[in-house]
Design a protein around this motif. Structure first.
Motif, PDB file in Angstrom:
ATOM      1  N   LYS A  18       0.812  -1.222   0.000  1.00  0.00           N
ATOM      2  CA  LYS A  18       0.000   0.000   0.000  1.00  0.00           C
ATOM      3  C   LYS A  18       0.847   1.273   0.000  1.00  0.00           C
ATOM      4  O   LYS A  18       0.384   2.340  -0.374  1.00  0.00           O
ATOM      5  N   ARG A  19       2.093   1.151   0.468  1.00  0.00           N
ATOM      6  CA  ARG A  19       2.948   2.351   0.473  1.00  0.00           C
ATOM      7  C   ARG A  19       3.424   2.724  -0.925  1.00  0.00           C
ATOM      8  O   ARG A  19       3.776   3.866  -1.186  1.00  0.00           O
ATOM      9  N   ASP A  20       3.462   1.747  -1.786  1.00  0.00           N
ATOM     10  CA  ASP A  20       3.913   1.977  -3.159  1.00  0.00           C
ATOM     11  C   ASP A  20       3.047   3.055  -3.844  1.00  0.00           C
ATOM     12  O   ASP A  20       3.584   4.066  -4.338  1.00  0.00           O
ATOM     13  N   TYR A  22       1.227   5.195  -2.361  1.00  0.00           N
ATOM     14  CA  TYR A  22       1.367   6.423  -1.564  1.00  0.00           C
ATOM     15  C   TYR A  22       2.545   7.243  -2.099  1.00  0.00           C
ATOM     16  O   TYR A  22       2.428   8.437  -2.353  1.00  0.00           O
ATOM     17  N   TYR A  23       3.704   6.572  -2.277  1.00  0.00           N
ATOM     18  CA  TYR A  23       4.869   7.294  -2.785  1.00  0.00           C
ATOM     19  C   TYR A  23       4.613   7.849  -4.189  1.00  0.00           C
ATOM     20  O   TYR A  23       5.048   8.948  -4.522  1.00  0.00           O
ATOM     21  N   LEU A  24       3.885   7.063  -4.985  1.00  0.00           N
ATOM     22  CA  LEU A  24       3.649   7.475  -6.378  1.00  0.00           C
ATOM     23  C   LEU A  24       2.637   8.605  -6.516  1.00  0.00           C
ATOM     24  O   LEU A  24       2.869   9.575  -7.236  1.00  0.00           O
ATOM     25  N   SER A 185       0.029   2.403   7.156  1.00  0.00           N
ATOM     26  CA  SER A 185       0.775   1.563   8.069  1.00  0.00           C
ATOM     27  C   SER A 185       0.765   0.147   7.477  1.00  0.00           C
ATOM     28  O   SER A 185      -0.294  -0.393   7.179  1.00  0.00           O
ATOM     29  N   VAL A 186       1.931  -0.414   7.238  1.00  0.00           N
ATOM     30  CA  VAL A 186       1.993  -1.739   6.620  1.00  0.00           C
ATOM     31  C   VAL A 186       3.004  -2.606   7.373  1.00  0.00           C
ATOM     32  O   VAL A 186       3.879  -2.092   8.075  1.00  0.00           O
ATOM     33  N   ARG A 187       2.860  -3.897   7.230  1.00  0.00           N
ATOM     34  CA  ARG A 187       3.861  -4.813   7.769  1.00  0.00           C
ATOM     35  C   ARG A 187       4.249  -5.760   6.637  1.00  0.00           C
ATOM     36  O   ARG A 187       3.436  -6.568   6.201  1.00  0.00           O
ATOM     37  N   ASN A 195      14.256  -5.845  -1.532  1.00  0.00           N
ATOM     38  CA  ASN A 195      14.333  -5.708  -2.990  1.00  0.00           C
ATOM     39  C   ASN A 195      13.477  -4.564  -3.523  1.00  0.00           C
ATOM     40  O   ASN A 195      13.270  -4.469  -4.733  1.00  0.00           O
ATOM     41  N   CYS A 196      12.955  -3.730  -2.618  1.00  0.00           N
ATOM     42  CA  CYS A 196      12.033  -2.669  -3.043  1.00  0.00           C
ATOM     43  C   CYS A 196      12.790  -1.336  -3.159  1.00  0.00           C
ATOM     44  O   CYS A 196      13.521  -0.948  -2.254  1.00  0.00           O
ATOM     45  N   TRP A 197      12.583  -0.645  -4.248  1.00  0.00           N
ATOM     46  CA  TRP A 197      13.288   0.626  -4.476  1.00  0.00           C
ATOM     47  C   TRP A 197      12.909   1.678  -3.417  1.00  0.00           C
ATOM     48  O   TRP A 197      13.712   2.531  -3.054  1.00  0.00           O
ATOM     49  N   CYS A 202      11.256   4.117   3.306  1.00  0.00           N
ATOM     50  CA  CYS A 202      10.651   3.420   4.446  1.00  0.00           C
ATOM     51  C   CYS A 202      11.669   3.197   5.563  1.00  0.00           C
ATOM     52  O   CYS A 202      11.338   3.193   6.734  1.00  0.00           O
ATOM     53  N   TYR A 203      12.937   2.961   5.165  1.00  0.00           N
ATOM     54  CA  TYR A 203      13.997   2.696   6.146  1.00  0.00           C
ATOM     55  C   TYR A 203      15.166   3.634   5.876  1.00  0.00           C
ATOM     56  O   TYR A 203      16.219   3.214   5.406  1.00  0.00           O
ATOM     57  N   PRO A 204      14.983   4.961   6.141  1.00  0.00           N
ATOM     58  CA  PRO A 204      16.043   5.916   5.756  1.00  0.00           C
ATOM     59  C   PRO A 204      17.302   5.722   6.626  1.00  0.00           C
ATOM     60  O   PRO A 204      17.211   5.249   7.718  1.00  0.00           O
TER      61      PRO A 204
HETATM   62  S1  SF4 Z   1      10.179  -0.939   1.445  1.00  0.00           S
HETATM   63 FE1  SF4 Z   1       8.688  -2.440   2.162  1.00  0.00          FE
HETATM   64  S2  SF4 Z   1       7.151  -1.239   3.282  1.00  0.00           S
HETATM   65 FE2  SF4 Z   1       8.318   0.191   1.984  1.00  0.00          FE
HETATM   66  S3  SF4 Z   1       7.160   0.353   0.062  1.00  0.00           S
HETATM   67 FE3  SF4 Z   1       8.689  -1.264  -0.222  1.00  0.00          FE
HETATM   68  S4  SF4 Z   1       7.647  -3.160   0.329  1.00  0.00           S
HETATM   69 FE4  SF4 Z   1       6.419  -1.475   1.147  1.00  0.00          FE
END
Ligand code: SF4
Length: 204
Positions: A18-20, A22-24, A185-187, A195-197, A202-204
């Protein structure tokens, strides 16, 4: 209005995470084009049409038709819409992924989105796909077709009412998230985030 319609591709982003979307669509950070995306584009450009013809034996087809539904609030351009000799309507896409052809929503949510647009706003009449405007259509889309560029195979996948309902629910959630601008809010498992750009946000 056309500009206000959400692209159908937002659905596959949503079912990835769901954050994907959001960023877009909220903070407008597009993911750069990757090698896999580029490879996918080249496959789209090659002629995969014969494989669809052999599998579906259509009586008519539309290549890259622009589909829209003001009622659903989405628009998009599938690779093809085929009409079979029994007048069944199938949206079809070329996919460059080993997972293509599976009936999971992550893999076929876009095609379910196209199926819904066709049902809500199009009728096939006189060899044309016509917009119905406000009128209710009797169009029913029961299957879609996927050309998997890995296996070089075409699979047809059933689009059940349950899949359609889940995509309709996702659309509502997507629109309300974009409107509110709320950070979802996602888990997610680390294997996915690794592997996510968007990991850098999300983890600065
Ligand atoms: S890093 Fe994880 S939580 Fe953040 S957008 Fe990618 S898959 Fe979702």
């Amino acid at each position: 209005m056309e500009d206000e319609l959400l692209p159908v591709t937002a659905l596959s982003h949503y079912f990835f995470c769901k954050r994907d979307p959001y960023y877009l669509y909220v903070v407008h950070i597009p993911e750069p084009i990757t090698e896999t995306m580029e490879a996918g584009k080249q496959v789209h450009d090659r002629d995969t049409f014969q494989a669809f013809l052999r599998k579906l034996e259509p009586k008519h087809f539309f290549r890259k038709p622009v589909l829209r539904s003001a009622e659903l609030g989405i628009s998009g351009v599938p690779d093809y819409v085929f009409i079979t000799k029994h007048s069944e309507i199938l949206p079809a896409e070329v996919k460059y992924s080993p997972q293509a052809g599976r009936s999971s929503l992550k893999s076929i949510s876009q095609l379910v989105g196209y199926a819904l647009i066709l049902e809500y706003n199009y009728v096939y009449r006189g060899n044309e796909l016509l917009e119905s405007g406000d009128a209710k259509t009797k169009t029913v889309v029961k299957r879609c077709a996927v050309y998997n560029a890995y296996s070089k195979k075409v699979d047809t996948i059933e689009i059940t009412q349950e899949l359609k309902n889940r995509v309709l629910k996702a659309l509502e959630e997507l629109k309300s998230m974009i409107q509110s601008g709320e950070f979802p809010s996602v888990r997610q498992p680390w294997s996915k985030c690794a592997n996510c750009w968007y990991r850098r946000y999300c983890y600065p």
